[in-house]
Design a protein around this motif. Structure first.
Motif, PDB file in Angstrom:
ATOM      1  N   VAL A  49       0.861  -1.196   0.000  1.00  0.00           N
ATOM      2  CA  VAL A  49       0.000   0.000   0.000  1.00  0.00           C
ATOM      3  C   VAL A  49       0.887   1.233   0.000  1.00  0.00           C
ATOM      4  N   VAL A  50       0.504   2.225  -0.790  1.00  0.00           N
ATOM      5  CA  VAL A  50       1.204   3.516  -0.744  1.00  0.00           C
ATOM      6  C   VAL A  50       0.158   4.629  -0.818  1.00  0.00           C
ATOM      7  N   GLU A  51       0.444   5.710  -0.055  1.00  0.00           N
ATOM      8  CA  GLU A  51      -0.532   6.821   0.055  1.00  0.00           C
ATOM      9  C   GLU A  51      -0.256   7.913  -0.952  1.00  0.00           C
ATOM     10  N   GLY A  52      -1.314   8.619  -1.347  1.00  0.00           N
ATOM     11  CA  GLY A  52      -1.140   9.883  -2.044  1.00  0.00           C
ATOM     12  C   GLY A  52      -0.701  10.932  -1.033  1.00  0.00           C
ATOM     13  N   THR A  53      -0.287  12.095  -1.526  1.00  0.00           N
ATOM     14  CA  THR A  53       0.198  13.153  -0.631  1.00  0.00           C
ATOM     15  C   THR A  53      -0.988  13.851   0.031  1.00  0.00           C
TER      16      THR A  53
END
Ligand code: ADE
Length: 236
Positions: free
Chosen positions: A128-132
């Motif tokens: 999982v990776v987040e947007g800013t």
């Protein structure tokens, strides 16, 4: 500069904020329809890139191509070699539930992927990776000002458009909480993270795997103006 994939010889030709549709003709449509004082800064492989002004504020728009390898290349070169700070992907997606209807706009809070992109690129282990968050906050405010409803949800980035096991989307929806699928955000968010830059992803639902509804490719090219208007407000 130039880089292997972007022909501009001058960083100043590209604004600090770049909108990234997948399709080069969608980049051209945005430049032709919404921007003034437009210059073209890229045409390598027909991956068109333009800079212009929106409501007097500067912004660029460049295509990403399809899939994580493609957006991985273009976003990396823009961030690393052209000093771009913010990339907003504006793309289409396939809904995983009837709750996301054709033409609905989704802001990708974060993205789950089974792709090896991030692991290979930097050793990043999570899926999982987040947007800013700061960009997401601004995009939420612009959507509210424009009175455009927006889902704020987790999405799925896939390397595969045509799966032999079509039903697999149900498990991905239930297990990982993804409401829709596209093919680029995971690589974009990852590149932003490793390079200390900002990224966000706005999507318009072009088809729905649960209801089997779909838009035509002609509509896809031109009709996603709500998402474009929200993203264009990022111009500075
Ligand atoms: N983009 C738009 N629709 C999609 C789908 N069904 N799968 C992957 N990417 C998409």
């Amino acid at each position: 500069m130039p880089t292997p994939h972007i022909e501009s010889k001058n960083k100043d030709e590209i604004a600090k904020t770049v909108l990234m549709p997948g399709d080069p003709l969608r980049a051209k449509f945005i430049a032709d329809t919404f921007l003034e004082d437009v210059t073209q800064f890229n045409g390598v492989r027909n991956v068109l890139g333009y800079t212009g002004t929106y409501k007097g504020r500067r912004i660029s728009v460049m295509a990403s191509g399809m899939g994580m390898p493609s957006i991985g290349i273009y976003s990396y070169e823009l961030y690393k070699f052209y000093d771009v700070e913010n990339i907003i992907r504006i793309g289409s997606c396939g809904g995983y539930t009837p709750d996301v209807k054709l033409y609905d706009v989704i802001l990708a809070k974060d993205v789950w992927s089974e792709s090896s992109f991030a692991k290979v690129q930097s050793g990043y282990e999570s899926d999982v990776v987040e947007g800013t968050p700061e960009l997401n906050q601004r995009l939420m405010e612009y959507a509210e000002e424009l009175e455009i409803p927006m889902h704020i949800e987790r999405i799925h980035s896939s390397d595969v458009f045509y799966r032999e096991n079509f039903e697999e989307y149900k498990e991905i929806h239930h297990k990982h909480g993804c409401v829709a699928v596209e093919m680029e955000a995971f690589a974009l968010f990852h590149n932003a993270q490793v390079l200390g830059k900002n990224a966000a992803c706005l999507l318009t639902v072009s088809d729905n795997l649960a209801t089997h509804e779909a838009t035509t490719s002609e509509e896809r090219q031109n009709a996603f103006t709500n998402m474009m208007k929200i993203a264009l407000e990022m111009a500075e």
